[in-house]
Design an enzyme around this catalytic site. Structure first.
Site, PDB file in Angstrom:
ATOM      1  N   ALA A 258      68.851  55.459  66.733  1.00  0.00           N
ATOM      2  CA  ALA A 258      68.355  54.408  65.848  1.00  0.00           C
ATOM      3  C   ALA A 258      68.102  54.942  64.443  1.00  0.00           C
ATOM      4  O   ALA A 258      68.459  54.293  63.449  1.00  0.00           O
ATOM      5  CB  ALA A 258      67.058  53.815  66.424  1.00  0.00           C
ATOM      6  N   TYR A 259      67.524  56.112  64.356  1.00  0.00           N
ATOM      7  CA  TYR A 259      67.262  56.743  63.054  1.00  0.00           C
ATOM      8  C   TYR A 259      68.573  56.954  62.288  1.00  0.00           C
ATOM      9  O   TYR A 259      68.693  56.586  61.109  1.00  0.00           O
ATOM     10  CB  TYR A 259      66.550  58.066  63.284  1.00  0.00           C
ATOM     11  CG  TYR A 259      66.352  58.919  62.053  1.00  0.00           C
ATOM     12  CD1 TYR A 259      65.355  58.629  61.126  1.00  0.00           C
ATOM     13  CD2 TYR A 259      67.143  60.046  61.825  1.00  0.00           C
ATOM     14  CE1 TYR A 259      65.154  59.422  60.006  1.00  0.00           C
ATOM     15  CE2 TYR A 259      66.951  60.849  60.714  1.00  0.00           C
ATOM     16  CZ  TYR A 259      65.957  60.531  59.809  1.00  0.00           C
ATOM     17  OH  TYR A 259      65.769  61.324  58.700  1.00  0.00           O
ATOM     18  N   ALA A 260      69.564  57.527  62.962  1.00  0.00           N
ATOM     19  CA  ALA A 260      70.842  57.811  62.304  1.00  0.00           C
ATOM     20  C   ALA A 260      71.562  56.526  61.923  1.00  0.00           C
ATOM     21  O   ALA A 260      72.252  56.471  60.892  1.00  0.00           O
ATOM     22  CB  ALA A 260      71.727  58.660  63.211  1.00  0.00           C
TER      23      ALA A 260
ATOM     24  N   MET B 131      70.204  53.764  60.900  1.00  0.00           N
ATOM     25  CA  MET B 131      69.614  53.283  59.645  1.00  0.00           C
ATOM     26  C   MET B 131      70.134  54.096  58.453  1.00  0.00           C
ATOM     27  O   MET B 131      70.445  53.550  57.393  1.00  0.00           O
ATOM     28  CB  MET B 131      68.091  53.361  59.696  1.00  0.00           C
ATOM     29  CG  MET B 131      67.475  52.605  60.850  1.00  0.00           C
ATOM     30  SD  MET B 131      68.097  50.901  60.988  1.00  0.00           S
ATOM     31  CE  MET B 131      67.659  50.565  62.691  1.00  0.00           C
ATOM     32  N   LYS B 132      70.222  55.404  58.653  1.00  0.00           N
ATOM     33  CA  LYS B 132      70.698  56.258  57.572  1.00  0.00           C
ATOM     34  C   LYS B 132      72.186  56.038  57.291  1.00  0.00           C
ATOM     35  O   LYS B 132      72.633  56.123  56.145  1.00  0.00           O
ATOM     36  CB  LYS B 132      70.428  57.729  57.909  1.00  0.00           C
ATOM     37  CG  LYS B 132      68.956  58.100  57.903  1.00  0.00           C
ATOM     38  CD  LYS B 132      68.315  57.876  56.538  1.00  0.00           C
ATOM     39  CE  LYS B 132      66.973  58.559  56.421  1.00  0.00           C
ATOM     40  NZ  LYS B 132      66.344  58.337  55.092  1.00  0.00           N
TER      41      LYS B 132
END
Length: 256
Positions: free
Chosen positions: A160-162, A164-165
């Site tokens: 999920a973090y990646a 967004m990035k």
């Protein structure tokens, strides 16, 4: 960019500690005035401002939750006020969208609340804060978005973090295209593993994780905050004005 005899001014979100703090100190050392934001670390923000002022620079800290767009209007007005009062300027020269949060959870276990928190801070916050700041940005200025090496390589638990990035990286190209007529460059910097207090100091506090990640880099070590702060200063230097719409990875050559 700045055509007067006054020093340029940079706004760095999440500039009170970690990578943002190093960015602020490196830019201030090059004569750039600093507006840094913090969410909860009042003492850390004040200490960063104190360090910059002790070295002869100018800095001011403003509270901001980049995950809450409802506060952006008032924040931009605060920026306008501080630009005039503290720096004798009407425009920002540099914007560094650095503030972020880290959540480690497998794809199968990521909750909707975790997903939304990451989206609000990293993608929605970057999009709409930059949009609201455009009237305050100087023509010929610079915008630098901070991404992650995890958009190129995959470690379990950061989907999920990646994601967004990765959205920020795509957004960067569109911003570069649309803001080009104003002479504003927009790039994205993607750090690799860095030993800071991000995610509670996960790398710093785990010798096993630090050793494993170090072994995957060309230099045999993980990054330090100053590795990233120095690169940010270079990307915002006058000599970098022909670079726009680019993803620059600063990872020490991890997983080459």
């Amino acid at each position: 960019m700045n055509t007067s005899n006054k020093s340029p001014v940079a706004l760095i979100t999440g500039g009170s500690r970690g990578l943002g703090r190093s960015m602020a100190l490196h830019l201030a050392a090059r004569g750039v005035g600093i507006i840094l934001t913090y969410r909860g670390g009042v003492a850390e923000a004040a200490d960063t401002v104190k360090q910059i002022e002790a070295a002869g620079g100018k800095a001011v800290a403003l509270a901001l939750d980049v995950g809450d767009t409802s506060g952006f209007g008032a924040f931009v007005e605060n920026v306008r006020t501080e630009l005039g009062r503290h720096f004798g300027r009407e425009r920002l020269d540099f914007l560094v969208n650095n503030a972020g949060i880290g959540i480690n959870a497998s794809f199968a276990e990521t909750t909707e609340a975790q997903f939304d928190a990451l989206m609000n801070v990293h993608l929605k916050g970057t999009f709409f804060l930059t949009q609201r700041l455009l009237p305050v940005m100087a023509d010929g200025g610079r915008i630098l978005n901070i991404s992650t090496g995890l958009t190129r390589f995959a470690f379990p638990g950061y989907g999920a973090y990646a994601a967004m990035k990765a959205g920020v990286e795509a957004l960067t190209r569109y911003m570069a295209k649309e803001l080009g007529p104003r002479g504003i460059t927009v790039n994205v910097l993607a750090p690799g593993p860095v030993e800071t207090d991000f995610r509670g100091g996960a790398i710093r506090n785990s010798p096993e994780m630090k050793k494993a990640l170090s072994a995957q880099t060309a230099f045999g070590r993980v990054g330090q905050a100053d590795d990233i702060g120095g690169i940010v200063a270079l990307l915002l230097a006058p000599e970098s004005g022909w670079v726009t719409g680019q993803r620059i990875e600063a990872s020490g050559g991890i997983l080459l």
